[in-house]
Design an enzyme around this catalytic site. Structure first.
Site, PDB file in Angstrom:
ATOM      1  N   ASN A 129       0.865  -1.181   0.000  1.00 15.15           N
ATOM      2  CA  ASN A 129       0.000   0.000   0.000  1.00 15.15           C
ATOM      3  C   ASN A 129       0.900   1.229   0.000  1.00 15.15           C
ATOM      4  O   ASN A 129       1.357   1.681   1.043  1.00 15.15           O
ATOM      5  CB  ASN A 129      -0.908  -0.033   1.243  1.00 15.15           C
ATOM      6  N   LYS A 160       2.771   1.018   3.481  1.00 13.46           N
ATOM      7  CA  LYS A 160       2.314   0.037   4.462  1.00 13.46           C
ATOM      8  C   LYS A 160       2.311  -1.322   3.786  1.00 13.46           C
ATOM      9  O   LYS A 160       1.980  -1.431   2.606  1.00 13.46           O
ATOM     10  CB  LYS A 160       0.916   0.395   4.979  1.00 13.46           C
ATOM     11  N   HIS A 177      -9.279   6.768  -1.665  1.00 14.04           N
ATOM     12  CA  HIS A 177      -9.215   6.086  -0.358  1.00 14.04           C
ATOM     13  C   HIS A 177     -10.354   5.074  -0.221  1.00 14.04           C
ATOM     14  O   HIS A 177     -10.829   4.813   0.878  1.00 14.04           O
ATOM     15  CB  HIS A 177      -9.266   7.088   0.804  1.00 14.04           C
ATOM     16  N   HIS A 194     -11.265   9.998   6.708  1.00  9.88           N
ATOM     17  CA  HIS A 194      -9.932   9.411   6.548  1.00  9.88           C
ATOM     18  C   HIS A 194      -8.908  10.545   6.586  1.00  9.88           C
ATOM     19  O   HIS A 194      -8.861  11.377   5.668  1.00  9.88           O
ATOM     20  CB  HIS A 194      -9.863   8.653   5.218  1.00  9.88           C
ATOM     21  N   GLY A 215      -2.783  12.361   3.054  1.00  9.39           N
ATOM     22  CA  GLY A 215      -3.926  12.622   2.188  1.00  9.39           C
ATOM     23  C   GLY A 215      -5.196  12.469   3.007  1.00  9.39           C
ATOM     24  O   GLY A 215      -5.251  11.630   3.911  1.00  9.39           O
ATOM     25  N   ARG A 227      -1.232  19.208   0.030  1.00 10.12           N
ATOM     26  CA  ARG A 227      -2.217  19.597  -0.975  1.00 10.12           C
ATOM     27  C   ARG A 227      -3.207  20.600  -0.392  1.00 10.12           C
ATOM     28  O   ARG A 227      -3.610  20.494   0.763  1.00 10.12           O
ATOM     29  CB  ARG A 227      -2.949  18.368  -1.500  1.00 10.12           C
ATOM     30  N   ASP A 242       4.123  17.050   8.434  1.00  9.56           N
ATOM     31  CA  ASP A 242       3.744  15.973   9.353  1.00  9.56           C
ATOM     32  C   ASP A 242       2.964  16.563  10.527  1.00  9.56           C
ATOM     33  O   ASP A 242       3.446  17.472  11.207  1.00  9.56           O
ATOM     34  CB  ASP A 242       4.987  15.237   9.852  1.00  9.56           C
ATOM     35  N   ARG A 260       2.329  15.531  13.430  1.00  7.87           N
ATOM     36  CA  ARG A 260       2.966  15.425  14.742  1.00  7.87           C
ATOM     37  C   ARG A 260       3.850  16.635  15.018  1.00  7.87           C
ATOM     38  O   ARG A 260       3.878  17.155  16.139  1.00  7.87           O
ATOM     39  CB  ARG A 260       3.771  14.120  14.819  1.00  7.87           C
ATOM     40  N   GLY A 318      -6.494  10.455  11.910  1.00  7.39           N
ATOM     41  CA  GLY A 318      -7.823  10.223  12.484  1.00  7.39           C
ATOM     42  C   GLY A 318      -7.792   9.277  13.665  1.00  7.39           C
ATOM     43  O   GLY A 318      -8.541   9.449  14.636  1.00  7.39           O
ATOM     44  N   ASN A 373      -5.033   8.657  15.618  1.00  7.41           N
ATOM     45  CA  ASN A 373      -4.043   8.973  16.650  1.00  7.41           C
ATOM     46  C   ASN A 373      -4.081  10.403  17.180  1.00  7.41           C
ATOM     47  O   ASN A 373      -3.516  10.668  18.242  1.00  7.41           O
ATOM     48  CB  ASN A 373      -2.636   8.689  16.106  1.00  7.41           C
ATOM     49  N   GLU A 385      -6.545  -1.272   5.301  1.00  8.58           N
ATOM     50  CA  GLU A 385      -6.668  -1.370   3.851  1.00  8.58           C
ATOM     51  C   GLU A 385      -6.045  -2.660   3.334  1.00  8.58           C
ATOM     52  O   GLU A 385      -6.498  -3.227   2.330  1.00  8.58           O
ATOM     53  CB  GLU A 385      -6.002  -0.157   3.201  1.00  8.58           C
TER      54      GLU A 385
END
Length: 399
Positions: free
Chosen positions: A7, A14, A179, A209, A213, A242, A283, A285, A333, A335, A385
């Protein structure tokens, strides 16, 4: 049947090795922050857990690193690539060519490449993953699962743009949605959860999601009826790099008055905007950390991000004619309690009441984060996914 799932996202990979039909995850892991010197790599089996921080310049290097771990003499889970029966690839944009899962051949690869312009951050990475997998797992069937497939149920009133009719009939310009594997997986789990917890309602769901993205889907009776991403994965919510929704007049102004080329505008809106353009960080975080330290740009960007999500909750509740649950999923979403709280604050009109203590909890299981009095369920459902892709690959190869 041993299926490797790859993925490839815009800045992440992933992966899982899954034995089907038992959905047994033999190993899993991910690489994120691809392109940075501080990329994170994880490799997890029943007996080993490896985490490394290292520079990974691109998806090719990342996929080669994953393959090394799979066949490592000490921590590997296979001795030979002949043990792999199939490789399932998430492909972001299927355009009008693909509405179902397909076995990959040269014609499929050509069509995926032809769609680079519609998903420039994703389809090239997806195709590169296919090429590397073909070289490594030469005996395995290569299968593509398209993000756009789940959204084929969006009705014409929602998927058609108000442009000359010929652009749809002849050029297939329409809302495709993305997605899809994630939205399909979490919505099905949400419906099952609501039914198993004696909640009679569950036909009107909004799935959210949030990762590098981002997208939202209005789901009625298990089917996608509207979605924030459209012809390409660029509009809608504010994302990592984006812009999301923007007035088209801004693009004309950039070109005609400020002298930007179309290529420069595309690069700006795809790779230099969103949270990166607002804060200097892509990011979340890093953005949350700086916001907590008083960075005003980061605080405003987070507020803007949540505000955009709230606007779509309102419009999709209208489209659904009701709302039974919202679902947060994907990296942010699942975390970010910070973002979830911003989104769910001052939403009493929509029946939402957040439980702050539940919101701060971490879990890999489905969980409610709403108060008992909340009329609308607020769920956090970890997306998978890879399992969804594995199921679709397995069903295709058995058919």
């Amino acid at each position: 049947m041993n299926i490797v799932i790859i993925n490839s996202g815009s800045s992440s990979i992933k992966y899982q090795l899954i034995n089907m039909p038992d959905n047994e995850v033999i190993c899993s892991g991910m690489i994120d922050r691809i392109g940075l010197d501080t990329s994170n790599l994880s490799y997890i089996t029943k007996n080993h857990r490896i985490e490394e921080v290292l520079p990974i310049a691109n998806h090719k290097i990342g996929l080669e690193k994953i393959a090394q771990f799979l066949m490592d003499v000490t921590v590997g889970v296979i001795k030979s690539t002949s043990e792999i029966d199939a490789v399932g690839h998430r492909v972001v944009h299927g355009g009008s060519s693909f509405s179902n899962t397909v076995i990959i051949d040269e014609e499929v690869k050509i069509k995926i490449k032809q769609l680079f312009g519609l998903a420039p951050l994703h389809n090239p990475a997806n195709l590169e993953g296919i090429a590397v997998a073909e070289a490594i797992f030469g005996h395995a069937k290569q299968v593509a699962v398209f993000d756009t497939a789940f959204h084929q149920t969006i009705p014409v009133v929602a998927h058609k743009y108000a442009v000359p009719n010929s652009l749809l009939t002849e050029n297939k310009i329409r809302v495709y949605g993305f997605h899809g594997t994630s939205h399909k997986y979490v919505s099905e789990n949400a419906i099952q959860y609501l039914k198993s917890n004696s909640v009679n309602k569950g036909s009107n769901i909004i799935t959210i999601h949030l990762g590098n993205g981002c997208s939202m889907t209005a789901i009625k009776e298990g089917k996608s009826i509207d979605h924030t991403l459209g012809f390409g994965p660029m509009n809608g919510l504010i994302m990592g790099t984006r812009s999301g929704d923007i007035d088209q007049s801004v693009i004309f102004y950039l070109v005609k008055s400020l002298g930007y080329s179309l290529e420069e505008v595309e690069t700006m809106l795809q790779k230099q905007s969103g949270m990166l353009g607002l804060t200097g960080f892509s990011d979340l975080r890093d953005i949350e950390s700086n916001a907590e330290q008083g960075n005003k740009d980061c605080q405003l960007a987070l507020a803007m991000n949540a505000y955009r999500i709230k606007k779509y909750i309102g419009s999709y509740t209208a489209a659904l004619n009701g709302l039974d649950a919202i679902v947060f999923t994907a990296g942010i979403g699942e975390n970010s309690s910070y973002i979830r709280k911003l989104v769910c604050t001052d939403m009493e009109y929509f029946g939402m009441e957040l439980d702050d203590a539940k919101n701060e909890m971490r879990s890999k299981e489905i969980r409610e984060i709403n108060s008992p009095e909340s009329k609308t369920k607020i769920l956090v459902i970890p997306t998978n996914e890879e399992i969804e892709i594995a199921n679709q690959v397995y069903e295709l190869l058995l058919s």
